[in-house]
Design a protein around this motif. Structure first.
Motif, PDB file in Angstrom:
ATOM      1  N   VAL B  95     -23.965  81.103  32.766  1.00  0.00           N
ATOM      2  CA  VAL B  95     -23.320  79.948  32.426  1.00  0.00           C
ATOM      3  C   VAL B  95     -22.582  79.427  31.508  1.00  0.00           C
ATOM      4  N   SER B  96     -22.724  80.334  30.490  1.00  0.00           N
ATOM      5  CA  SER B  96     -22.070  79.880  28.623  1.00  0.00           C
ATOM      6  C   SER B  96     -21.245  80.732  28.540  1.00  0.00           C
ATOM      7  N   ALA B  97     -20.126  80.335  27.672  1.00  0.00           N
ATOM      8  CA  ALA B  97     -19.309  81.608  27.142  1.00  0.00           C
ATOM      9  C   ALA B  97     -20.226  82.233  26.180  1.00  0.00           C
ATOM     10  N   GLY B  98     -21.825  81.859  25.770  1.00  0.00           N
ATOM     11  CA  GLY B  98     -22.256  82.678  24.771  1.00  0.00           C
ATOM     12  C   GLY B  98     -23.485  83.781  26.046  1.00  0.00           C
ATOM     13  N   ALA B  99     -22.927  83.518  26.787  1.00  0.00           N
ATOM     14  CA  ALA B  99     -24.060  83.838  27.658  1.00  0.00           C
ATOM     15  C   ALA B  99     -23.024  85.424  28.492  1.00  0.00           C
ATOM     16  N   ILE B 100     -21.917  85.724  27.963  1.00  0.00           N
ATOM     17  CA  ILE B 100     -20.784  86.555  28.527  1.00  0.00           C
ATOM     18  C   ILE B 100     -21.309  87.846  27.914  1.00  0.00           C
ATOM     19  N   GLY B 101     -20.676  87.499  26.989  1.00  0.00           N
ATOM     20  CA  GLY B 101     -21.460  89.209  26.024  1.00  0.00           C
ATOM     21  C   GLY B 101     -22.582  89.421  26.543  1.00  0.00           C
ATOM     22  N   GLU B 134     -19.907  76.145  39.679  1.00  0.00           N
ATOM     23  CA  GLU B 134     -19.431  76.290  39.934  1.00  0.00           C
ATOM     24  C   GLU B 134     -19.116  76.883  38.027  1.00  0.00           C
ATOM     25  N   ALA B 135     -20.031  76.061  37.115  1.00  0.00           N
ATOM     26  CA  ALA B 135     -19.652  76.180  35.509  1.00  0.00           C
ATOM     27  C   ALA B 135     -20.136  78.075  35.882  1.00  0.00           C
ATOM     28  N   THR B 136     -20.104  78.958  35.680  1.00  0.00           N
ATOM     29  CA  THR B 136     -20.293  80.079  35.715  1.00  0.00           C
ATOM     30  C   THR B 136     -19.070  80.773  34.775  1.00  0.00           C
TER      31      THR B 136
END
Lengths: 439, 383
Positions: B95-101, B134-136
């Motif tokens: 749910v954050s940009a930092g967790a995508i990687g 919705e904020a995934t």
């Protein structure tokens, strides 16, 4: 952190708050009701110098260096706008009282079947013809209130035989002579209104579609098994039941207090097994308002002493508290719960109203090999998991399931009162609010 | 053969040993399935395991569970619906940009190890879980993740054991072992009584370390506390296990919320420890963190009443791998313990592996990483 926090606004809690405040302690009195007084309708204005938090529930108690942090939510129980705060306490006095015990029987979940305290508060609104059934002196108090309010009480069915029990074990009566006076008044009032009091009798079933219309009553033997051919039917508009009281242990369990025989264990100064935590009133034994008040006065003085106040031993309160304890023990002996009630229950009788678990489901879960223990059982059946969180159902379910006697098992919770996830998730601005301004 | 501990791991070991033809007696100091098993969320997960021995055991266990439940059903006639086997898969959610990687790194490693993973966009993730935020920023679907009801399954495994002539005794604490002159186990003592046996299995869950000390062959298994929250019934609110992938971000908290369904319709919120997670904390701060994590994944949960919070015990080892095998110091003493927060999921594989080793069959997974005398456990020599 030089503060006493008292939880519970009945006779014990208000007496504790008053005693601590009179000795110079800063006192916060937390009570879940909108008004002080508790079930016994004690004083409704806070004692001098006491900060009263109404409609406030303690949902967690955490140990912190030098005392405890008490987490409280304030506002109408089901309302959306409760506010949270954490209050630091050097000394904590728990006086959360007791709630009525109800036993399950066929029809106990019908509308019109009321708990004794609930019926007493409703008064004339209860209905025209009423049967009062169960056990314990509070039945007489409730029945007397109802007749005074104009309700036609057809009979009071006392499942026990307190006269025989009393004659067998008279010790303790002297300790409770104040209570005996009230009892005599209730008996006189019931006699004036021609209300029969039947010993060793009980309601075995309530009948009716949309609400209770009739009850089936029977004579009982010493173990509360129905006497054959003694069944009788009464047409009623309401049924009032009460089987004594069971302490509200959640906050005490959350604080880690030792429980003995179903009550919080305390010493003569009302100190629990946890340093800085005291308990008073019906948490320690069911002895009535006078006993609770005396214990509260002792606990409040002991709490003030812990804060460094110079306290002379509250000799009168200590003596009255000791007498109250003897009376509570005697009462428990005069009004035992007979094991035969388990035979009143039928397959489809709900044993946990909140979760809709029937006796049949419970029985099958217990019969399933390998299931046992309150925690495993509540996961297997859901019984004891409901909104009452085991307060009403837990003890009955444990007895029906044949679990080892552990009345605290269903009170073992990390969250001691209902709280919403969003409330839990709130940022801990609570720490800032920890120091409540004291007037 | 005596199995000490009637949790789900002990029950699975006993079942597997009895299936291999051994006569098994299960002893528990309390009631069966009363401790860590009762507190477990019921996840049979592959999605939360880093590639390596734990993932291999998890995959073997995941394959084994449905077979095992079928075998049990055949043996005891019916299997109560309460075992609740649900093969609905699971979601790991960023749910954050930092967790995508970090989530992408995990899914790549899991794919390379042969685990099925599907990348979902926010809209298709909400097809799976309509209440999901919705904020995934990224969502991975793991079709192999499953769930069961630990207490009911343990009861069924013990019923299967009984059907094969085995025996279960609750309320019996094992106080020691009897050994012969060579130091091999020849029996267990329960207070005054001595029960002869060929071998003993330590399946004491959170107390496995304590029990191993009692019998003079200490292994480093310590109970760590985990906390779960249970909401009021919210039927069909969540269909499968959904966990926050955020713990993968090494800079942040090492534990995150995992949200899943229960048979009663209540939503279960557990903490989910990543590698190196500290899950020994307690108190209000932990409850708040769990609640925040759950509301972050499912905003509607903010209104849900909390029915209760309860603490469970996770039997943990220093390297966070279970201990499965014979103790080289005491012939005849076996361990099946230290499963952390994954005992329910790993039980079927553990039982199979233990029975394989005991009977000399080809082991279902490489047993080396789980052996009792691996260096990470710093075993004290001799007993």
């Amino acid at each position: 952190m030089k503060r006493v926090v008292v939880v519970g606004g009945g006779p014990a809690g208000t007496a504790a708050a008053e005693a601590a405040a009179a000795r110079g302690a800063a006192v916060v009195l937390v009570d879940d009701a909108p008004r002080l007084g508790g079930r016994w309708r004690g004083r409704s204005t806070p004692p001098r110098g006491v900060e009263h938090l109404a409609e406030s529930e303690v949902w967690a108690v955490e140990p912190v260096p030098g005392g405890h942090r008490v987490h409280v939510r304030t506002g109408p129980a089901d309302g959306p706008d409760r506010t949270g705060r954490a209050i630091e306490a050097r000394a904590l006095v728990l006086a959360t009282g007791a709630h009525e015990r109800t036993l399950p029987f066929p029809g106990w979940d019908l509308p019109g079947v009321l708990a004794a305290a609930e019926a007493r508060d409703l008064g004339a609104a209860v209905g025209g013809r009423v049967i009062v059934a169960g056990t314990g002196p509070f039945l007489l108090s409730a029945a007397a209130s109802l007749v005074e309010a104009g309700v036609r009480v057809r009979a009071v069915l006392e499942a026990g035989d307190p006269v025989a029990e009393f004659l067998a074990r008279p010790a303790g009566m002297a300790a409770g002579w104040r209570g005996a006076g009230a009892l005599a008044r209730h008996l006189a009032s019931l006699a004036r209104h021609d209300v029969p009091i039947c010993r060793r009798s009980a309601v075995l079933a309530a009948r009716g579609g949309d609400r209770v219309r009739a009850v089936l009553a029977a004579r009982l033997d010493e173990d509360w098994n129905p006497v054959p051919h003694s069944l009788r039917r009464f047409e009623v508009d309401a049924l009032v039941v009460g089987f004594g009281f069971t302490p509200r242990l959640e906050a005490a369990v959350a604080a880690g207090c030792a429980i003995e025989d179903g009550f919080v264990a305390v010493n003569a100064a009302q100190a629990t097994s946890v340093a800085g935590v005291f308990a008073a009133g019906e948490l320690t034994g069911i002895g009535g308002a006078a006993a609770a008040e005396a214990e509260g006065a002792v606990a409040g003085a002991a709490a003030a002493k812990l804060l460094g106040a110079r306290v002379r031993a509250p000799v009168g309160a200590l003596r009255r508290a000791g007498a109250g304890r003897r009376f509570a023990a005697a009462l428990a002996g005069w009004y035992p719960i007979g094991p035969g009630w388990r035979g009143w229950v039928r397959e489809r009788t709900p044993v946990c109203r909140c979760e809709g678990v029937s006796y049949g489901e419970l029985r099958r879960a217990v019969a399933a090999p390998g299931v046992g223990g309150a925690r495993a059982l509540e996961l297997a059946t859901g019984a004891g998991l409901g909104w009452c969180r085991g307060r009403i159902c837990g003890r009955n379910v444990a007895e029906l399931a044949g679990l080892p006697e552990d009345p605290a098992a269903f009170a073992r919770q990390d969250v001691a009162a209902p709280v919403r996830l969003g409330e839990l998730a709130e940022e801990a601005g609570e720490v800032r609010a920890a120091e409540i301004p004291l007037s | 053969m005596v199995v000490v501990g009637a949790g789900i791991v002990g029950a699975a070991c006993a079942e597997a040993l009895s299936a291999a033809g051994l006569r098994v007696l299960v002893l528990d100091r309390d009631a069966p399935a009363g401790a860590a098993t009762a507190a477990g969320g019921g996840g049979v997960l592959v999605s939360d395991k880093d590639p390596g021995p734990e993932l291999e055991l998890a995959r073997a266990s995941r394959r084994r569970w449905p077979e095992l439940l079928d075998e049990v059903r055949e043996l005891i006639g019916t299997l109560p619906a309460e075992v609740g086997w649900e093969a609905e898969g699971g979601l790991a959610v960023a749910v954050s940009a930092g967790a995508i990687g970090p989530l992408a790194a995990l899914t790549a490693a899991q794919r390379a190890a042969g685990v099925e993973v599907e990348d979902l966009d926010s809209a298709s993730a909400r097809d799976f879980e309509p209440r999901l935020t919705e904020a995934t920023t990224a969502v991975a679907y793991f079709p192999e993740d499953a769930a069961l009801r630990p207490v009911a399954v343990t009861a069924a495994l013990l019923a299967a054991l009984r059907a094969r002539g085995g025996e279960v005794r609750g309320g019996v604490a094992v106080t020691g072992t009897a050994v012969d002159r060579s130091g091999a186990v020849v029996g267990v003592r329960t207070g005054a009584e001595a029960i002869p046996c060929r071998a003993v299995v330590n399946a004491c869950g959170p107390w496995a370390g304590h029990f191993s000390e009692t019998i003079g062959a200490a292994v480093d298994v310590v109970p760590r506390r985990g906390v779960s929250l249970v909401t009021a019934p919210l039927p069909r609110f969540v269909g499968r296990g959904v966990r926050d992938a955020e713990y993968l971000d090494a800079s942040g908290a090492r534990a995150s919320a995992a949200v899943g369904p229960t048979a009663s319709g209540a939503v279960l919120i557990g903490s989910h420890g990543g590698p190196g997670a500290v899950d020994d904390d307690r108190g209000v701060a932990v409850l708040r963190r769990l609640a925040r994590g759950a509301v972050r994944l499912f905003p509607d949960l903010a209104e849900a009443p909390v029915r209760r919070a309860y603490g469970g015990c996770r039997p943990s080892t220093p390297d966070r791998l279970p201990v499965i095998g014979e103790d080289p110091r005491v012939p005849g003493l076996w361990h099946a313990a230290g499963h952390g927060g994954s005992g329910v999921g790993l039980a079927a594989g553990t039982g199979r592996l233990l029975a394989d080793l005991f009977t000399g069959r080809v082991p279902v997974v490489d047993p080396e990483p789980f052996r009792v005398d691996r260096p990470e456990l710093a075993l004290e020599a001799g007993a």
